[in-house]
Design a protein around this motif. Structure first.
Motif, PDB file in Angstrom:
ATOM      1  N   SER A   3       0.994  -1.138   0.040  1.00 66.41           N
ATOM      2  CA  SER A   3      -0.062  -0.032  -0.132  1.00 66.41           C
ATOM      3  C   SER A   3       0.887   1.309   0.018  1.00 66.41           C
ATOM      4  N   SER A   4       0.180   2.439  -0.424  1.00 61.72           N
ATOM      5  CA  SER A   4       1.163   3.585  -0.480  1.00 61.72           C
ATOM      6  C   SER A   4       1.454   3.974   0.954  1.00 61.72           C
ATOM      7  N   GLU A   5       0.767   3.525   1.976  1.00 62.21           N
ATOM      8  CA  GLU A   5       1.149   4.039   3.345  1.00 62.21           C
ATOM      9  C   GLU A   5       2.425   3.062   3.635  1.00 62.21           C
ATOM     10  N   SER A   6       2.464   1.935   3.369  1.00 65.09           N
ATOM     11  CA  SER A   6       3.775   1.165   3.769  1.00 65.09           C
ATOM     12  C   SER A   6       4.874   1.525   3.128  1.00 65.09           C
ATOM     13  N   MET A   7       4.587   2.142   1.996  1.00 65.00           N
ATOM     14  CA  MET A   7       6.258   2.624   1.259  1.00 65.00           C
ATOM     15  C   MET A   7       6.462   3.886   1.762  1.00 65.00           C
ATOM     16  N   LEU A   8       5.618   4.566   2.433  1.00 67.14           N
ATOM     17  CA  LEU A   8       5.943   6.059   3.265  1.00 67.14           C
ATOM     18  C   LEU A   8       6.289   6.038   4.409  1.00 67.14           C
ATOM     19  N   ILE A  37      10.435  15.943   0.229  1.00 73.55           N
ATOM     20  CA  ILE A  37       9.831  15.565   1.706  1.00 73.55           C
ATOM     21  C   ILE A  37       8.633  16.293   2.031  1.00 73.55           C
ATOM     22  N   SER A  38       7.741  15.689   2.772  1.00 71.16           N
ATOM     23  CA  SER A  38       6.560  16.343   3.205  1.00 71.16           C
ATOM     24  C   SER A  38       6.799  16.484   4.878  1.00 71.16           C
ATOM     25  N   GLY A  39       6.094  17.420   5.515  1.00 72.68           N
ATOM     26  CA  GLY A  39       6.050  17.587   6.865  1.00 72.68           C
ATOM     27  C   GLY A  39       6.399  18.907   7.499  1.00 72.68           C
ATOM     28  N   TRP A  40       7.137  19.081   8.561  1.00 70.54           N
ATOM     29  CA  TRP A  40       7.229  20.358   9.184  1.00 70.54           C
ATOM     30  C   TRP A  40       8.669  20.583   9.738  1.00 70.54           C
ATOM     31  N   SER A  48      16.228  23.191  21.041  1.00 74.24           N
ATOM     32  CA  SER A  48      16.495  22.300  19.854  1.00 74.24           C
ATOM     33  C   SER A  48      15.460  22.649  18.496  1.00 74.24           C
ATOM     34  N   VAL A  49      15.677  21.679  17.578  1.00 72.98           N
ATOM     35  CA  VAL A  49      14.792  22.098  16.431  1.00 72.98           C
ATOM     36  C   VAL A  49      14.112  20.911  16.258  1.00 72.98           C
ATOM     37  N   GLU A  50      12.978  20.600  15.895  1.00 72.82           N
ATOM     38  CA  GLU A  50      12.166  19.232  15.875  1.00 72.82           C
ATOM     39  C   GLU A  50      11.677  19.523  14.284  1.00 72.82           C
ATOM     40  N   ALA A  51      11.454  18.288  13.671  1.00 67.79           N
ATOM     41  CA  ALA A  51      10.967  18.074  12.301  1.00 67.79           C
ATOM     42  C   ALA A  51      10.269  16.835  12.226  1.00 67.79           C
ATOM     43  N   MET A  52       9.215  16.734  11.404  1.00 64.44           N
ATOM     44  CA  MET A  52       8.483  15.711  11.190  1.00 64.44           C
ATOM     45  C   MET A  52       8.622  15.419   9.573  1.00 64.44           C
ATOM     46  N   LEU A  53       9.248  14.105   9.316  1.00 61.99           N
ATOM     47  CA  LEU A  53       9.583  14.113   7.993  1.00 61.99           C
ATOM     48  C   LEU A  53       8.731  12.864   7.489  1.00 61.99           C
ATOM     49  N   GLN A  54       8.328  13.061   6.178  1.00 68.57           N
ATOM     50  CA  GLN A  54       7.549  11.881   5.452  1.00 68.57           C
ATOM     51  C   GLN A  54       7.952  11.747   4.084  1.00 68.57           C
ATOM     52  N   PHE A  88      -0.735   7.130  10.102  1.00 69.67           N
ATOM     53  CA  PHE A  88      -0.199   8.696  10.367  1.00 69.67           C
ATOM     54  C   PHE A  88      -0.987   9.707   9.457  1.00 69.67           C
ATOM     55  N   PRO A  89      -0.835  10.929   9.900  1.00 73.23           N
ATOM     56  CA  PRO A  89      -1.348  11.960   8.974  1.00 73.23           C
ATOM     57  C   PRO A  89      -0.682  11.960   7.893  1.00 73.23           C
ATOM     58  N   ARG A  90      -1.202  12.260   6.650  1.00 71.46           N
ATOM     59  CA  ARG A  90      -0.452  12.902   5.369  1.00 71.46           C
ATOM     60  C   ARG A  90      -0.310  14.042   5.286  1.00 71.46           C
ATOM     61  N   PHE A  91       0.913  14.415   4.933  1.00 69.06           N
ATOM     62  CA  PHE A  91       1.360  15.923   5.117  1.00 69.06           C
ATOM     63  C   PHE A  91       1.446  16.175   3.526  1.00 69.06           C
ATOM     64  N   ASN A  92       0.932  17.444   3.348  1.00 69.89           N
ATOM     65  CA  ASN A  92       1.037  17.955   1.875  1.00 69.89           C
ATOM     66  C   ASN A  92       2.183  19.199   1.927  1.00 69.89           C
TER      67      ASN A  92
END
Length: 100
Positions: A3-8, A37-40, A48-54, A88-92
């Protein structure tokens, strides 16, 4: 077929060291967008700096390498990387968020 989620892959990364006040987040946004990459990314009150990577495994691995060594003016002392399991949420796109 996967599935696309398992590849992400989704990871939450916390970078500690001298990483605020030098354009680290702006450069992070630019590099993440170039990699697809998607995220924030955001500053934390503790310095510190925090990043969500997808993205794909390769994209996320390359972005993690950049977070550690990609900006010469940053002094990264420690990185914590946590895998986020589906669902998990999908990021745009990739953006900066306010400091928390």
């Amino acid at each position: 077929m996967e599935s696309s989620e398992s590849m992400l892959e989704t990871r939450l990364v916390r970078v500690r060291g001298t990483v605020q006040g030098m354009g680290y987040r702006d450069a992070c946004v630019e590099h993440a967008r170039a990699l697809g990459i998607s995220g924030w990314v955001r500053n934390r009150m503790d310095g510190s700096v925090e990043a969500m990577l997808q993205g794909s495994t390769e994209q996320v691995a390359e972005m993690c390498e950049w977070l550690e060594d990609g900006m010469p003016t940053a002094l990264v002392e420690e990185m914590e990387i946590a895998d986020i399991a589906p669902p998990f949420p999908r990021f745009n796109g990739f953006e900066q968020l306010p400091t928390v």
